[in-house]
Design an enzyme around this catalytic site. Structure first.
Site, PDB file in Angstrom:
ATOM      1  N   LYS A1175       0.858  -1.181   0.000  1.00 13.97           N
ATOM      2  CA  LYS A1175       0.000   0.000   0.000  1.00 13.97           C
ATOM      3  C   LYS A1175       0.891   1.227   0.000  1.00 13.97           C
ATOM      4  CE  LYS A1175      -2.468   1.481   3.650  1.00 13.97           C
ATOM      5  NZ  LYS A1175      -3.599   1.555   4.616  1.00 13.97           N
ATOM      6  N   ASP A1207      -3.533   4.906  -0.862  1.00 17.22           N
ATOM      7  CA  ASP A1207      -4.298   5.469   0.260  1.00 17.22           C
ATOM      8  C   ASP A1207      -4.143   6.977   0.236  1.00 17.22           C
ATOM      9  OD1 ASP A1207      -5.609   6.081   2.554  1.00 17.22           O
ATOM     10  OD2 ASP A1207      -4.274   4.997   3.910  1.00 17.22           O
ATOM     11  N   GLU A1233      -7.901   3.876  -1.162  1.00 18.56           N
ATOM     12  CA  GLU A1233      -8.602   4.214   0.074  1.00 18.56           C
ATOM     13  C   GLU A1233      -8.933   5.700   0.106  1.00 18.56           C
ATOM     14  OE1 GLU A1233      -6.814   2.961   3.783  1.00 18.56           O
ATOM     15  OE2 GLU A1233      -5.904   1.223   2.789  1.00 18.56           O
ATOM     16  N   ASP A1256     -12.151   3.820   4.816  1.00 20.72           N
ATOM     17  CA  ASP A1256     -11.248   3.816   5.969  1.00 20.72           C
ATOM     18  C   ASP A1256     -11.729   4.910   6.936  1.00 20.72           C
ATOM     19  OD1 ASP A1256      -9.258   3.752   7.825  1.00 20.72           O
ATOM     20  OD2 ASP A1256      -7.603   4.102   6.459  1.00 20.72           O
ATOM     21  N   LYS A1284      -9.601  -0.378  11.327  1.00 16.69           N
ATOM     22  CA  LYS A1284      -8.616  -0.223  12.394  1.00 16.69           C
ATOM     23  C   LYS A1284      -9.344  -0.413  13.721  1.00 16.69           C
ATOM     24  CE  LYS A1284      -5.690   3.096   9.911  1.00 16.69           C
ATOM     25  NZ  LYS A1284      -6.551   3.396   8.742  1.00 16.69           N
TER      26      LYS A1284
END
Length: 1703
Positions: A1175, A1207, A1233, A1256, A1284
C-alpha cells in the site's frame, strides 16, 4: 394496637401491619400562621406560612349522612395548591387482577397507618398497573344505588362521536373514580369569560395526580343542586381511581389531610375506608357492558363536558375558571353521581322508547319475534349486527336497524360478512350477530363458522328460513338448514315458525341459551334458525297480544329474561387437588424449564402471561400470536432483560446441533396454538419430558401425542396459582447459553436482512414490528406473512409510550396485540376479518396480507367504507404475484415451473391499485426500503384507511429465504460452538457462568520508532520518533491474566491523558465484575456487558481504550481456557498440521514522500523480502501528477503480479481524485482508500471513474448502529473496508463492520494504527477469524473462492523497539508467496504477555482513598464530617466534590480516582448523610435547634476549605451539592477558583413556587421519618425526574446503598431546611458572578437543560468573569449525570480544570 384507637370512634377495616419500623416520632402541628414541628430529641423543621385567597376553597368530599366526618372548613386557593403539591406517589408492583391491585393498595395503606405521617397536612398517592382491558365503565355501573360515597364518576376516553350507542359496543376505555380526597371550588374574578375551547390538553400518558370536575357550574352540596354559573368551577381528586389508557391501565388511591381544615390523617383514612370498602365490594374484574346498570341515569341532568386537570397545575394562577380551560382536557361522554339525588351526565343516557311500546306497535308476529330477538341480544351485550341483504330475513334486518343501541354493518357477500363478524368477536371478545336470508346465503357463512369453531371465537348466526312446509318441496331458495354447520356449531337451535299461539318467552329463552352457549368454554359459533311465514316485514297482520303474557317484568327492566350464572372455580384456592399439586411440584423442581407462549388473544391474558414469565425466570419461547413476540422496551436494547425471551428459537432450531443440545425437562405451554413448526418439533424432541398445556378451553391440541398434563383454566388463574405457589430458579449456565444464542442469531438475522439492498419480504416483516406504535394492534394474514413475522420480527423495539408511564408500571416491556385466523389457517375472508377486528378492538390496526389472500377477499374492501365506529387501518399487501408459500415446499424443487405457475403459484397480473380505486380506498405502491419506511410511518398517523402494496417476486423471495436460512443455520452453529467451548464447570454457582475479575492494572510504555508514523507531519522525520501507549493487564481470580494495548494516535482524537483518565476509572469499577461467556460472540455482547456490568454507556469509552479493554477481556478468557484468542473467536475452524493454515498475509506500507524512482526502489526491496501486496500513501504532495508518476513507476518496477493499493486519506478534492484515477486506471490498483475529502462524493467517484474504492476514515467514527450508516456504501464500486479496531472502538465494532462487508462481498482488511507487537498479536488472530468467516460466507452463498486478503500490519517495520520481550514473528511463507504472521504464534505471544521491561515508563498505582473525620463547629452545631481524599497536587489545586440529597462522598470515588492523577480530590459526606454526624449545642428538647440552611452548609464548607489549606479550589456539586457549590461561588468567591454545577439550580424566583416547594419538602421529610428508608425511597424515585436513572442497570444497587444512611432524623431535617423553597434565590446574584462556571446537564433532563440555558443568559451579563459560562450537555443521561454517564462528566470536568491551569 390501632394507632388511631384513642382518637377515632370508627374502627379501620383492616389491622395495621405488625412489622413497624422503629423510628423516633416527629410531630408536626399546623396553625393558620405556620407549621411547627415538635420533635422529641429530633431536628426542627421550619414550615411554610399561608396567605388567604377568598376566591376558591378546597373542602372535604361529600359523603352520606352517616359518614364519619362532615366539615365545611375551607382552604383558600394557595392552601389548596400547597396541599396538592405535597403529594407523594408510591408505585406498587403490577397486579395480576384488578382485585389483587385493590388488595395491594389496602396493604400499602395498612403500612402507612402503622407508621402514620407526623405532618399535620399532606397528600399520599399509591398507584400500580393492572390488566389493561376496559373495566372502568362496568365498575362504575356496578356501584350501588344507595352509595355511601360520593362523588362517583365515569369519564369516557372516546373522542370521535361518543354516544350511548358507542358504549353499547363494550369497548370504551375511560376513568372510574370514587370518593373525593380533595374538593376544589371557586369563582373566577372575571365571570364574564365565555366557555372557550380547550387550548392545552393534559398529556395523554401522565400518571400524576389528576383532578376532575366541571367548569361554569356551581354545586351546592347541602341542597344537592347544581346551577350554571359562568366562571365557576368544581373539581375533586378521587380517592380511588382507575385510569385506562389504550393498552395499559393504572389503579390509584389518594389520601389527603389537613388538620386545620379538611380533616385529620385519621379522618382521611376513615374516608378512604368507606370508599375502599364500596369499591372493593362492588369490583367486577371483567369486561363487558350492562345496559340495565345505566338506567339510573335517565333522570340525570345534562352538562356539556367534564374536565380533567393535572393536579400539579392547580396553583394560585390556574385556580380560575378561564385560566383552567387552557390547562385542562374536556370530555363529552361522562356520568357523575354527586349525591344520592343528583347526577350529571352527557352522552350516557338510553333515549330509546320503552320496550313494550315498540313491541306492541309491531305490524305482525314476525316483527314481534324479530324485535324480541334483537332486544334480548342487546340486553346480553350483543349490539354489533352484521346484516346480509335478503327478503326472508327482513324482519330481523328491520328490527336490528331500528333498534337504538345496535350498530349494523352490511355486506352483499355473506362469506365476507361472516368473517367480518368473526373479526369483531376476536377484537371485542364478545359475539357479533350475523343475519342472513335462507338458502346458500347460510352456506356462505360456513368458512367463517369453521374458523370460529376451531379458534374458539363466539359467534351468533341468525339464519332466516322458509317455514317447514316449504322445505324439501322444491320451493325457491329453500334448503334444509337444520344443523347446517354440523359439528362446527357449538349448538343448533331451531325456533318454530313465528306464531302467536305460543308464548314469546320461547324466543327470549332461546336467545339467552344460545348466547350463553356461544360465550361459555369452549366458546364458538351458535346457530339459531328462524323460519318466517309471509307477510315478512312491515305488512300488517293482526296478532294475538296474549303471546306476550308474563313478559311485563321483563319489559319493565333492561335485564335479559334468563340470567346464566356460572359457578366460578379457581386454581388459586388453598385446597388444590392432587393433579395440580403434582404440576406445581414439576414446575418447582424443573432444571431446564421452558415457557412456551402460544396464541394468546385477550389483553388480560397477555398481561398474565407476562407476569408469569417474569416470575418463573425461565427461557420463554414466544409465538407471534401471543402479543409478546412483538414487544416494546423503554430501556436500551443493551440491557440484560429480566425475562429471557428466546425470540429466535424457530431459527435456532434450523441447526442440527442446537436441536440435539436443547433438551427441556419441563415445558409449560400457555395457549394451545403455535405458528412455528420447528418449535412444535422441539417440544416433541424433548419427550419424554413433562409437557403441561394450559388453555381456557378443553380442546385437544396434541398432534404429537406427548402431552402429560392438560390444565383447563384461564391464563390468569393458572398464573396466579404458579406465582403464589412456586419459587423457581433458572439454570444459569443453560439460560446464559440460550441468551447468547438468541442474541447472536438475532443480530446475524437482522444484519443479513438489512444488508440486502432490495426490499425483501423478511424485511417487511421486521419493519412492521419496528414501526407499529403502542396502543395499535396487528392482524396477520396466513401463508407467508404469519410465518415471516413469527421468524423475522424484530425482537427489540423502542416503546412509544412515555418513559414515566412505563416506569410507573414496573414492567420491563409492553405487549402489542396480535391476531390472525389460525383456527383453520385458511386464506379466505382475511380482509373482512381484519376490518371487524379493528372495530372490535377499537385500535389502529396494521394488517399484513399476501396478494392471493387479498384477491380472495376483495369484497372485504367494501367494508372499509363504513368508518363510523372504527379507527383508520393500514392494509399492507405483499404482492409477489402468486402464492409464494408453495415455493417453500419440496414440490417446488421437483416440479416443472409451468405447472407451478398455473396450479400452485396461480400467477396473476391483477392491478391492486385499480381494485382499491373501485372501492374508493387509498392505495400506495412501494418498491424500495426507503419508500416502505416512509409510508409505514406516515400511514399509521393519517386519518384515512390505506392499502400499501409492497412489490416482491417469488423467485427473489425463494432465493433470499434460502440464503437466510443457510446463513442463520451457520450462525447458530458458530454461536453454540463458541458458547459451549466457554462453558466451564465449577463448584460454585457462578462458575458455570464464568470468570471473575480480581484486578486491572496498566503500564505505560515508550518505544523508539525507525520513522514517524504515517499520520505524523512530514517534518517529523528529522527527529527521533517514539510511540507511547499503555498495556492493560486483567487478572482473574484463578490467576489467569489477559493483556490489551491502548495506544492513541493523532487520528484517534484522543491523547495519553484522556485515555489514562479512563483507564484509572476502569481500574476502579471493573474490580470484582464477572466476565460473561457471550463476549466472544462480538454481537453487541461487549456493549451489553459494559453497560450492564460497568454501568457506563459503551459509546462514552474512547475507541482506543475500548479496543484495549476488549482485547484484555478476550485474552483473559482465552488464558482461563488455556487456548488462544482465535480459539475462542472461531472454535470450529478446521485443524491443519501445517502452520500455513493459520498464516495471515501482510500488506507492506510505503509512506511515499520520495521521488517516483525512490519509491519504486523501496517497493522492489519489499518484494525481495517476500511481500506480495503493497500500500502506497498518496496525496502527500501538492499535485496529483506526482502521485500518478509514483504509481506508474512502482507498477513498472514490481510487475503486474504484485497487489498495489493506494491510500489518499481523504486529502484530495473530487477533481483531483478523478484526475488521479483516470491516469492510473491501467496500473491495476486493487483499490484506492478514501480518494475524496467529502464522503458524500465516494459513490459519485466510483460511478465516474470505475476505480475500486476502500473505506477507511469514513467508518472510523461510527459509534452506534454502524449498519445503518454503512447502507449508503453497498455500491459495488466500494470494494473493501479497511478496519482499524483501535480507531473504530474495538473488536465488536470491527466484527460488525466486517460482517457487513462479507455480506456485501466486499474485502475486509484489518489494519493497525501503529500498535506494538502486543496489539498486533491480537489483530493478527482477529484478522484470521474474519478470513475464516469470509470463506465460510462465500461457500454458503456459493460464490467463487476468494483470493487471500493481505492485511494492513506492515506498520511492524516502523518499530525499532518492542513492547513484548520478543517481537511477533513476521516472515516470508513459500506456501503463500507472501510475508505472513502466524495466528498460532500471535496467540502464544499474547497469552504469555511477557513485556520488555526496558520500555516500561511506569506502572499504575492503585491509589487508596484516605478517609477521616473532620470536626467543624458553626452556629451551635458541631459536625463531624466524613472526608474522602485521594491524589496530590504540586500547585495547590484541589477539586472538592459535593453530593446530592441521599448521596455520599462515596458516589464520587470512581470520578475522583480518574481525576486524581493530576490534582488533589476531596469528597465530603454532607451533614446528615453517610458517616457524618451532628450534635446541637444548647437545644432544649430539640425545639430550638438551629437550621441546616444553605447558609450554614456554605459556612461549614468554607471552614473545611480553610482547615485543609486549599488554595485553588474547584467545587464540583451535583443537585443539592450543586446549589451549595453555586452559593459558595457567588457569595464566597474568594474561596473558589472555579465551580462545576451538575444538574443544579439557582433557586426559585416565584414566591408561590417557593411556598409550594417548602410544603412538599416538609411533607417528604415527615414521611421519611415516619415511614423509614425503604418506603421513602420508593416514593422519592417515583418522581419523573428519575425516569432515566431508573433504567440504569445499577439503579437497584444504588438504592440499596442509599439504605446505609443511619441518621434518619437529621437527613429529614436537611431535606426540610435545605429545601430549594427556603433557599434564597440566586438568579439576580448570577449577574455579579466573578467565578468561572461550568454547567453540566443530562441530555434527557429537559427541566434542568432549560434552567441551564436561563442561567447562562443571566451569567452573560456578568462582565467581571474572565471567561463565559459554558453548558455541557451529557448524552445518554438524565438528572443523575455523574452516575448515568460518568466518563463524559470526567472528560468535561478535567478539560474545565485544565483550562484553569493553562490560564
Amino acid at each position: 394496637m390501632n394507632p388511631f384507637a384513642l382518637q377515632s370512634q370508627v374502627s379501620l377495616p383492616f389491622s395495621p401491619s405488625q412489622h413497624q419500623e422503629t423510628h423516633q416520632k416527629t410531630i408536626i402541628k399546623i396553625s393558620k400562621r405556620g407549621i411547627l414541628l415538635r420533635p422529641a430529641a429530633s431536628p426542627c423543621f421550619t414550615n411554610f406560612s399561608r396567605r388567604k385567597n377568598l376566591i376558591s376553597k378546597a373542602v372535604s368530599c361529600s359523603i352520606a349522612q352517616d359518614a364519619v366526618l362532615e366539615r365545611d372548613t375551607a382552604l383558600d386557593a394557595k392552601e389548596a395548591q400547597i396541599l396538592v403539591s405535597t403529594c407523594i406517589t408510591r408505585n406498587l408492583p403490577a397486579a395480576l387482577t384488578l382485585e389483587q391491585g385493590l388488595d395491594c393498595i389496602k396493604e400499602a395503606v395498612e403500612e402507612l397507618v402503622a407508621n402514620p405521617p407526623s405532618c399535620s397536612s399532606g397528600m399520599y398517592r399509591f398507584q400500580l398497573a393492572v390488566p389493561p382491558s376496559a373495566k372502568a365503565l362496568k365498575w362504575f355501573s356496578c356501584q350501588p344505588d344507595a352509595s355511601k360515597v360520593y362523588p362517583l364518576f365515569f369519564l369516557s376516553n372516546e373522542k370521535e362521536n361518543p354516544t350511548y350507542k358507542s358504549l353499547s359496543l363494550g369497548r370504551t376505555r375511560g376513568v372510574f373514580g370514587i370518593g373525593s380526597a380533595v374538593n376544589l371550588k371557586g369563582t373566577s374574578p372575571d365571570a364574564s369569560g365565555e366557555n372557550t375551547a380547550i387550548q392545552r390538553s393534559l398529556p395523554a400518558e401522565t400518571t400524576s395526580s389528576k383532578a376532575y370536575g366541571f367548569l361554569d357550574m356551581e354545586f351546592n352540596s347541602k341542597m344537592s343542586t347544581v346551577k350554571n354559573e359562568s366562571g365557576s368551577f368544581d373539581l375533586f381528586i378521587p380517592q380511588i381511581e382507575l385510569d385506562e389508557f389504550e393498552d395499559i391501565s393504572f389503579l390509584s388511591a389518594t389520601l389527603a389531610w389537613d388538620d386545620s381544615s379538611i380533616c385529620t390523617f385519621t379522618e382521611a383514612v376513615q374516608k378512604f375506608e368507606l370508599a375502599f370498602d364500596q369499591a372493593r365490594h362492588y369490583c367486577i374484574d371483567g369486561t363487558g357492558w350492562t345496559r340495565s346498570s345505566l338506567l339510573k341515569f335517565n333522570n340525570a341532568e345534562e352538562h356539556e363536558q367534564m374536565v380533567r386537570v393535572n393536579a400539579l397545575l392547580l396553583d394560585g394562577k390556574n385556580l380560575e375558571a378561564n385560566t383552567m380551560r387552557d390547562s385542562s382536557t374536556g370530555f363529552q361522554q361522562f356520568s357523575a353521581r354527586l349525591s344520592p339525588t343528583l347526577a350529571i351526565t352527557n352522552n350516557m343516557i338510553d333515549k330509546s322508547n320503552p320496550v313494550n311500546s315498540f313491541i306492541q306497535d309491531c305490524p305482525n308476529i314476525n316483527s314481534v319475534w324479530a324485535n324480541l330477538i334483537v332486544e334480548e341480544c342487546t340486553r346480553l351485550g350483543l349490539t354489533y349486527f352484521c346484516v346480509a341483504p335478503g327478503s326472508r330475513s327482513s324482519p330481523l334486518t328491520i328490527a336490528a336497524s331500528n333498534h337504538p343501541l345496535t350498530t349494523c354493518t352490511v355486506c352483499i357477500d355473506e362469506r365476507s360478512l361472516a368473517f367480518h363478524a368473526l373479526g369483531y368477536a376476536k377484537g371485542s371478545n364478545k359475539p357479533a350477530v350475523v343475519i342472513t336470508s335462507s338458502g346458500t346465503a347460510v352456506s356462505n357463512l360456513f368458512p367463517a363458522v369453521v374458523e370460529a369453531s376451531q379458534n374458539f371465537v363466539p359467534l351468533l348466526v341468525l339464519s332466516a328460513d322458509r317455514p317447514p312446509e316449504l322445505v324439501d318441496v322444491g320451493a325457491n331458495q329453500a334448503i334444509n338448514q337444520v344443523n347446517h354447520f354440523g359439528v362446527f356449531a357449538r349448538q343448533f337451535f331451531s325456533l318454530q315458525t313465528s306464531t302467536d299461539e305460543v308464548s314469546a318467552r320461547v324466543v327470549l329463552t332461546t336467545v339467552d341459551s344460545a348466547v350463553y352457549k356461544a360465550t361459555s368454554t369452549p366458546c364458538g359459533p351458535v346457530h339459531i334458525n328462524c323460519p318466517f311465514r309471509e307477510p315478512l316485514a312491515t305488512s300488517q297482520k293482526t296478532w294475538n297480544r296474549n303471546c306476550l303474557k308474563g313478559l311485563d317484568p321483563w319489559m319493565s327492566t333492561n335485564e335479559p329474561f334468563t340470567s346464566y350464572i356460572p359457578f366460578q372455580h379457581t386454581l388459586t384456592s388453598n385446597q388444590l387437588n392432587g393433579p395440580m399439586t403434582e404440576v406445581l411440584k414439576l414446575i418447582q423442581g424443573a432444571k431446564h424449564g421452558i415457557l412456551v407462549l402460544g396464541s394468546i388473544y385477550k389483553e388480560d391474558d397477555m398481561w398474565a402471561a407476562l407476569l408469569l414469565a417474569k416470575h418463573l425466570s425461565w427461557p420463554v419461547a414466544v409465538d407471534v400470536q401471543s402479543g409478546l413476540r412483538l414487544r416494546k422496551y423503554v430501556n436500551s436494547f443493551l440491557d440484560k432483560k429480566n425475562i429471557l425471551f428466546v425470540d429466535q428459537l424457530d431459527q435456532l432450531l434450523l441447526s442440527d446441533s442446537i436441536r440435539s443440545w436443547l433438551k427441556a425437562d419441563v415445558i409449560v405451554q400457555i395457549g394451545s396454538r403455535i405458528t412455528g413448526r420447528r418449535v412444535a418439533q422441539m417440544i416433541e424432541n424433548c419427550f419424554p419430558c413433562s409437557f403441561i398445556m394450559v388453555d381456557e378451553h378443553s380442546g385437544r391440541h396434541d398432534p404429537s401425542n406427548i402431552m402429560t398434563h392438560r390444565i383447563q383454566s384461564t391464563i390468569t388463574q393458572f398464573s396466579d396459582c404458579v406465582i403464589k405457589c412456586c419459587s423457581t430458579q433458572e439454570n444459569q449456565k443453560w439460560a446464559e447459553i440460550l441468551r447468547g444464542l438468541d442474541m447472536a442469531v438475532g443480530w446475524e438475522t437482522s444484519s443479513f436482512i438489512n444488508s440486502e439492498h432490495s426490499l425483501t419480504e423478511p424485511y417487511v416483516a421486521r419493519k412492521i414490528f419496528e414501526t407499529i406504535r403502542c396502543g395499535s394492534a396487528l392482524f396477520i394474514g396466513n401463508s407467508m406473512p404469519v410465518r415471516d413475522t413469527d421468524m423475522y420480527g424484530s425482537s427489540w423495539v423502542q416503546c412509544t409510550h412515555g418513559g414515566s408511564l412505563m416506569s410507573s408500571s414496573g414492567l420491563p416491556c409492553h405487549y402489542v396485540q396480535v391476531n390472525s385466523n389460525r383456527g383453520a389457517s385458511g386464506i379466505d375472508g382475511l380482509i373482512s376479518t381484519a376490518v371487524g377486528f379493528a372495530i372490535g378492538t377499537n385500535k389502529r390496526v396494521l394488517f399484513v396480507i399476501g396478494d392471493v389472500s387479498f384477491l380472495h377477499d376483495t369484497n372485504g374492501l367494501s367494508l372499509l367504507r363504513e368508518r363510523a365506529c372504527r379507527k383508520p387501518m393500514v392494509i399492507l399487501v405483499v404482492n409477489n404475484h402468486g402464492g409464494a408459500i408453495f415455493s417453500q415446499l419440496p414440490v417446488a424443487s421437483t416440479m416443472d415451473r409451468r405447472i407451478m405457475d398455473q396450479f400452485f403459484y396461480t400467477t396473476h397480473n391483477v392491478s391492486l391499485r385499480d381494485l382499491c380505486t373501485a372501492h374508493g380506498v387509498k392505495h400506495i405502491h412501494v418498491k424500495t426500503k426507503g419508500e416502505l419506511d416512509d409510508v409505514l410511518f406516515t400511514s399509521q398517523r393519517d386519518d384515512v384507511d390505506c392499502v400499501v402494496e409492497v412489490e416482491s417476486s417469488i423467485d427473489t423471495n425463494v432465493e433470499f429465504h434460502s440464503n437466510l436460512r443457510n446463513f442463520t443455520r451457520q450462525a447458530s452453529d458458530h454461536a453454540l460452538s463458541v458458547l459451549s467451548n466457554l462453558s466451564v464447570s465449577d463448584s460454585t454457582s457462578e462458575g458455570d457462568k464464568l470468570y471473575k475479575i480480581n484486578k486491572m492494572a496498566y503500564s505505560q510504555y515508550r518505544v523508539q520508532l525507525n520513522a514517524p508514523p504515517t499520520s505524523a507531519s512530514r517534518g517529523s522525520d528529522t527527529a527521533t520518533s517514539y510511540r507511547n501507549g499503555f498495556v492493560i493487564s486483567l487478572t482473574l481470580e484463578d490467576g489467569s491474566t489477559g493483556y490489551g494495548e491502548v495506544a492513541p494516535l493523532e487520528i484517534h482524537r484522543e491523547n495519553l491523558q484522556d485515555v489514562e483518565e479512563q483507564l484509572r476509572f476502569l481500574t476502579h469499577v471493573i474490580e470484582g465484575k464477572t466476565i460473561d461467556n457471550v463476549l466472544p460472540l462480538l454481537k453487541y455482547s461487549f456493549s451489553s456487558w459494559i453497560w450492564n456490568n460497568l454501568g457506563i454507556p459503551p459509546s462514552s469509552i474512547y475507541p482506543s481504550v475500548r479496543c484495549g479493554l476488549e482485547m484484555a477481556l478476550l485474552s483473559a478468557i482465552s488464558s482461563r481456557q488455556g487456548c488462544t484468542l482465535l480459539d475462542i473467536l472461531h472454535p470450529r475452524r478446521e485443524s491443519s498440521s501445517g502452520s500455513s493454515a493459520s498464516a495471515v498475509e501482510i500488506c507492506a506500507l510505503i509512506d511515499s514522500f520520495g521521488t517516483p524512482t525512490e519509491t519504486a526502489f523501496v517497493a522492489s526491496k519489499l518484494i525481495e523480502e517476500g511481500f506480495n501486496a503493497i500500500k502506497i500513501k498518496v496525496a502527500r504532495r501538492g499535485d496529483p501528477e506526482e502521485d500518478i508518476a509514483v504509481i506508474q513507476e512502482v507498477r513498472n518496477k514490481v510487475g503486474q503480479d504484485i497487489v498495489l493499493r493506494a491510500d489518499a486519506n481523504r486529502k484530495w478534492t473530487y477533481d483531483e481524485a478523478v484526475k488521479f484515477a483516470s491516469a492510473v486506471k491501467d496500473c491495476g490498483l486493487q483499490y484506492i482508500e478514501e480518494p475524496v475529502n467529502n464522503e458524500e462524493d465516494i459513490i459519485k467517484f466510483c460511478d465516474e471513474t470505475g476505480m475500486p474504492v476502500a473505506l477507511d476514515e469514513s467508518i472510523n467514527y461510527i459509534r452506534e448502529n454502524p449498519l445503518n450508516f454503512l447502507q449508503k456504501y453497498i455500491h459495488p464500486g466500494v470494494a473493501a473496508v479497511v478496519i482499524k479496531p483501535s480507531v473504530i472502538g474495538g473488536f465488536e465494532n470491527a466484527a460488525l463492520i466486517g460482517r457487513w462487508a462479507q455480506q456485501h462481498d466486499k474485502m475486509t482488511v484489518i489494519s493497525a494504527a501503529f500498535e506494538s507487537s502486543l496489539g498486533l498479536s491480537a489483530f493478527v488472530q482477529f484478522a484470521q477469524h474474519l478470513d475464516l468467516e469470509s470463506a465460510e460466507m462465500r461457500k454458503l452463498m456459493k460464490k467463487e473462492s476468494e483470493i487471500s486478503v493481505a492485511h494492513g500490519f506492515g506498520t511492524y517495520k516502523w518499530f525499532k523497539e518492542h513492547v513484548t520481550a520478543e517481537p511477533l514473528n513476521f516472515h516470508h511463507s513459500p506456501d503463500h508467496g507472501s510475508v505472513v504472521a502466524s495466528a498460532v504464534d500471535a496467540g502464544r505471544l499474547l497469552q504469555q504477555g511477557r513485556l520488555n521491561s526496558d520500555v516500561i515508563v511506569r506502572n499504575s498505582i492503585q491509589e487508596q482513598v484516605k478517609d477521616y473525620q473532620l470536626p467543624v463547629d458553626v452556629d451551635g452545631i458541631s459536625v463531624s464530617l466524613k472526608v474522602r481524599e485521594t491524589g496530590e497536587s504540586s500547585d495547590g489545586t484541589a477539586v472538592v466534590f459535593l453530593h446530592g440529597f441521599l448521596g455520599t462522598g462515596e458516589d464520587w470515588t470512581p470520578i475522583m480516582k480518574s481525576v486524581s492523577g493530576s490534582t488533589r480530590c476531596i469528597a465530603i459526606d454532607l451533614p446528615g448523610h453517610g458517616e457524618s454526624t451532628l450534635r446541637y449545642h444548647g437545644s432544649r428538647n430539640g425545639l430550638d435547634r438551629p437550621n441546616l440552611s444553605i447558609e450554614v452548609m456554605v459556612d461549614m464548607l468554607c471552614k473545611v476549605l480553610d482547615y485543609l489549606a486549599l488554595e485553588k479550589v474547584t467545587l464540583v456539586g451535583y443537585s443539592m451539592g450543586a446549589r451549595i457549590a453555586l452559593y459558595t461561588a457567588l457569595k464566597c468567591s474568594n474561596k473558589v477558583e472555579r465551580a462545576v454545577i451538575i444538574s443544579g439550580s439557582p433557586g426559585l424566583m416565584d414566591t408561590n413556587a417557593r411556598t409550594t416547594r417548602k410544603a412538599k419538602d416538609d411533607f417528604r421529610a415527615s414521611m421519611l421519618i415516619s415511614n423509614g428508608w425503604k418506603r421513602f425511597l420508593d416514593t422519592w424515585y417515583a418522581e419523573e425526574l428519575w425516569t432515566s436513572l431508573k433504567i440504569h442497570p445499577h439503579f437497584n444497587q444504588m438504592v440499596k446503598n442509599r439504605l446505609q444512611h443511619n441518621d434518619l432524623h437529621n437527613l429529614g431535617k436537611v431535606l426540610s431546611d435545605m429545601s430549594i423553597g427556603r433557599q434564597p434565590s440566586l438568579w439576580e446574584d448570577l449577574k455579579q458572578n466573578q467565578v468561572p462556571l461550568q454547567i453540566i446537564v443530562g441530555g434527557n433532563d429537559a427541566k434542568f437543560k432549560k434552567i441551564a440555558n436561563e442561567m447562562v443568559l443571566r451569567l452573560d451579563s456578568a462582565h467581571e468573569v474572565a471567561e463565559p459560562a459554558q453548558i455541557v450537555e451529557i448524552p445518554n443521561a438524565g438528572h443523575a449525570v455523574h452516575i448515568e454517564n460518568p466518563l463524559a462528566v470526567i472528560s468535561a470536568v478535567r478539560q474545565f480544570i485544565t483550562r484553569t491551569n493553562k490560564n
